[in-house]
Design a protein around this motif. Structure first.
Motif, short mmCIF file in Angstrom:
data_model
loop_
_atom_site.label_atom_id
_atom_site.label_comp_id
_atom_site.label_asym_id
_atom_site.label_seq_id
_atom_site.Cartn_x
_atom_site.Cartn_y
_atom_site.Cartn_z
N THR A 116 0.84 -1.19 0.00
CA THR A 116 0.00 0.00 0.00
C THR A 116 0.88 1.24 0.00
N SER A 117 0.25 2.41 -0.09
CA SER A 117 1.01 3.66 -0.14
C SER A 117 0.22 4.78 0.52
N PHE A 118 0.96 5.76 1.04
CA PHE A 118 0.36 6.97 1.61
C PHE A 118 0.77 8.17 0.77
N ILE A 119 -0.22 8.99 0.44
CA ILE A 119 0.03 10.28 -0.21
C ILE A 119 -0.17 11.34 0.86
N ILE A 120 0.87 12.11 1.15
CA ILE A 120 0.86 13.01 2.30
C ILE A 120 1.03 14.45 1.85
N GLY A 121 0.27 15.36 2.48
CA GLY A 121 0.35 16.78 2.17
C GLY A 121 1.47 17.47 2.93
N LYS B 160 -3.92 7.34 -9.22
CA LYS B 160 -4.46 8.21 -8.16
C LYS B 160 -3.75 9.56 -8.15
N LEU B 161 -2.45 9.54 -8.34
CA LEU B 161 -1.68 10.78 -8.32
C LEU B 161 -2.10 11.74 -9.44
N LYS B 162 -2.53 11.19 -10.55
CA LYS B 162 -2.92 12.03 -11.68
C LYS B 162 -4.07 12.97 -11.32
N ASP B 163 -4.91 12.57 -10.36
CA ASP B 163 -6.10 13.35 -10.00
C ASP B 163 -5.91 14.15 -8.72
N MET B 164 -4.69 14.22 -8.19
CA MET B 164 -4.48 14.86 -6.89
C MET B 164 -3.61 16.10 -6.99
N ASP B 165 -3.82 16.99 -6.04
CA ASP B 165 -3.01 18.21 -5.90
C ASP B 165 -2.52 18.31 -4.46
N GLY B 166 -1.52 19.14 -4.24
CA GLY B 166 -1.02 19.36 -2.89
C GLY B 166 -0.21 18.21 -2.35
N VAL B 167 0.38 17.39 -3.23
CA VAL B 167 1.16 16.23 -2.80
C VAL B 167 2.56 16.70 -2.35
N VAL C 167 10.28 2.44 -6.67
CA VAL C 167 10.27 3.79 -7.22
C VAL C 167 10.71 3.70 -8.68
N THR C 168 9.77 3.87 -9.58
CA THR C 168 10.05 3.74 -11.01
C THR C 168 10.15 5.12 -11.66
N GLN C 169 10.65 5.14 -12.89
CA GLN C 169 10.78 6.39 -13.63
C GLN C 169 9.41 7.03 -13.86
N ARG C 170 8.44 6.19 -14.18
CA ARG C 170 7.08 6.70 -14.43
C ARG C 170 6.51 7.37 -13.19
N LEU C 171 6.66 6.73 -12.03
CA LEU C 171 6.17 7.30 -10.78
C LEU C 171 6.90 8.58 -10.45
N LEU C 172 8.20 8.60 -10.67
CA LEU C 172 9.03 9.77 -10.36
C LEU C 172 8.59 10.97 -11.21
N ASP C 173 8.31 10.75 -12.48
CA ASP C 173 7.90 11.84 -13.37
C ASP C 173 6.55 12.42 -12.95
N ILE C 174 5.61 11.55 -12.60
CA ILE C 174 4.29 12.03 -12.18
C ILE C 174 4.39 12.78 -10.85
N GLN D 159 6.94 14.45 -9.77
CA GLN D 159 7.50 15.77 -10.06
C GLN D 159 6.45 16.72 -10.62
N SER D 160 5.59 16.20 -11.50
CA SER D 160 4.54 17.05 -12.07
C SER D 160 3.56 17.53 -11.01
N LYS D 161 3.46 16.78 -9.90
CA LYS D 161 2.59 17.18 -8.80
C LYS D 161 3.35 17.98 -7.74
N GLN D 162 4.62 18.29 -8.04
CA GLN D 162 5.49 19.09 -7.17
C GLN D 162 5.73 18.42 -5.82
#
Length: 391
Positions: A312-317, A334-341, A350-357, A359-362
């Motif tokens: 599982t994973s946690f997305i934290i503000g 899930k990350l594609k639809d989220m802000d404030g990450v 930790v894959t390249q695809r996950l890393l790029d997304i 970064q796009s979510k800052q």
């Protein structure tokens, strides 16, 4: 009716006094011969020197002719030497009663049939649900490596790299996977491969996947190889992609021959592609250790402990609050639809695809079970392993 007439007298009066009234239309004998008129029945009861009775005339005639026959019988006024009076009591439509009985019985049959069908449907739905239900990962052998529930009992085996890969196989309906969890193949997995009719190595689309394949082929049994597209992990593939990939698996000898041919080609572009990958894998952990502070480590430690061995994973503000908890396999979508990450803590690679997304979510930091093959490192984002956070 006075005195005591007999039943046969009454029936004779009916036939005699209705004969010829309407020609052949109401000729009772002809009607009985043709089966359109049944046996006339008379029930008698004597009371106070008078005879009372009920005449029953079963008929298959239409309504108009039946009404005409009833009216004709009512005209009978003598039975032998006795006066009598006949009055219509009722006309019962036996066919209607029969239809009602048939309809009622049909309802019972349909109710029973529907109940049986619902039971059968419920059993079928239950069976389908059981197939669709994703089973839990089990531990196999003394090394407690992750495996599907049918890894031991199945005649075929799928060998993958890690726990997340086994979980993805289960989502696609494959219950016979087992993970090696590293380049060194556990002895229990090696022994298991020799007991199977067919063994497929399902590897990531990077050089580490090829290293695991070579080691597995050296110490164990491998019949087929299925490799994820270049730069992608098995755990990233959708169930349909995974099924297609396994359908297109190729014999081990063919794959190794092609791999050997590619490795001998003096293509500089291949060397250029590989160089930064090695650099990133060797350098990333050192850079992370320099960057994240004891405060961040303390903040993320509870989440790192929580996700361990749970896929599982946690997305934290930025305020330290959990924005979402999702399975690792669903994290990218899930990350594609989220802000404030701000932070991502996960029990996965930790894959390249996950890393790029991320970064796009800052996002400022990703913590994973391990770091995968990275082609480039986006600026402004730190990477750490769960082990580093928990140490």
């Amino acid at each position: 009716m006075t005195r005591f007439p007999l039943r046969s007298d009454i029936i004779g009066a009916i036939f005699g006094q209705t004969e010829g009234l309407f020609g052949n239309t109401l000729d009772l004998r002809e009607l009985q011969k043709s089966g359109r008129l049944g046996r006339i029945d008379v029930e008698l009861n004597v009371k106070e020197n008078k005879t009372f009775g009920t005449i029953s005339v079963p008929t298959g005639l239409d309504q108009a002719t039946s009404a005409l026959l009833a009216a004709a019988i009512e005209t009978i006024d003598r039975v032998g030497p006795y006066n009598c009076k006949v009055q219509l009591e009722s006309i019962d439509d036996i066919r209607e009663k029969r239809r009602k009985l048939i309809v009622d019985r049909a309802k019972q049959i349909l109710q029973r049939w529907s109940a049986d069908r619902r039971t059968d449907s419920a059993e079928a739905l239950k069976a389908i649900t059981q197939v669709a239900k994703v089973p839990e990962i089990v531990s196999f052998g003394p090394d407690n490596v992750p495996a599907g529930p049918e890894a031991v009992s199945s005649r075929e085996l799928i060998v993958v790299e890690g726990r997340a890969d086994v979980a993805n196989l289960l989502k696609a309906g494959y219950r016979n996977g087992v993970a090696v969890e590293g380049v060194t193949v556990p002895k229990s997995v090696v022994d298991l491969t020799w007991k199977k009719d067919k063994v497929t190595a399902l590897i990531d689309g990077d050089r580490v996947g090829d290293m695991i394949l070579r080691e597995l082929a050296r110490v164990g049994k491998v019949d087929f190889v299925a490799k994820a597209p270049k730069g992608r992990e098995v755990e990233e593939l959708s169930p349909s992609e995974l099924i297609d990939l396994l359908d297109r698996r190729q014999p081990l000898a063919d794959y190794l021959a092609r791999l050997e041919k590619v490795s001998k080609e003096p293509a500089e572009e291949h060397l250029e592609e590989r160089a930064p990958k090695v650099e990133v894998r060797e350098r990333a952990p050192r850079e992370v250790r320099e960057k994240f502070s004891a405060e961040i480590k303390e903040k993320l430690k509870p989440y790192a402990e929580s996700v361990q061995n749970r896929l599982t994973s946690f997305i934290i503000g930025s305020d330290g609050k959990v924005l979402a908890e999702v399975p690792v396999i669903e994290l990218v979508e899930k990350l594609k639809d989220m802000d404030g990450v701000h932070f991502i803590v996960m029990d996965g690679i930790v894959t390249q695809r996950l890393l790029d997304i991320a970064q796009s979510k800052q996002a400022s930091m990703i913590v994973g079970e391990r770091i995968g093959e990275l082609e480039r490192r986006p600026p402004g984002i730190s990477i750490a392993t769960l082990k580093e956070i928990l140490s």
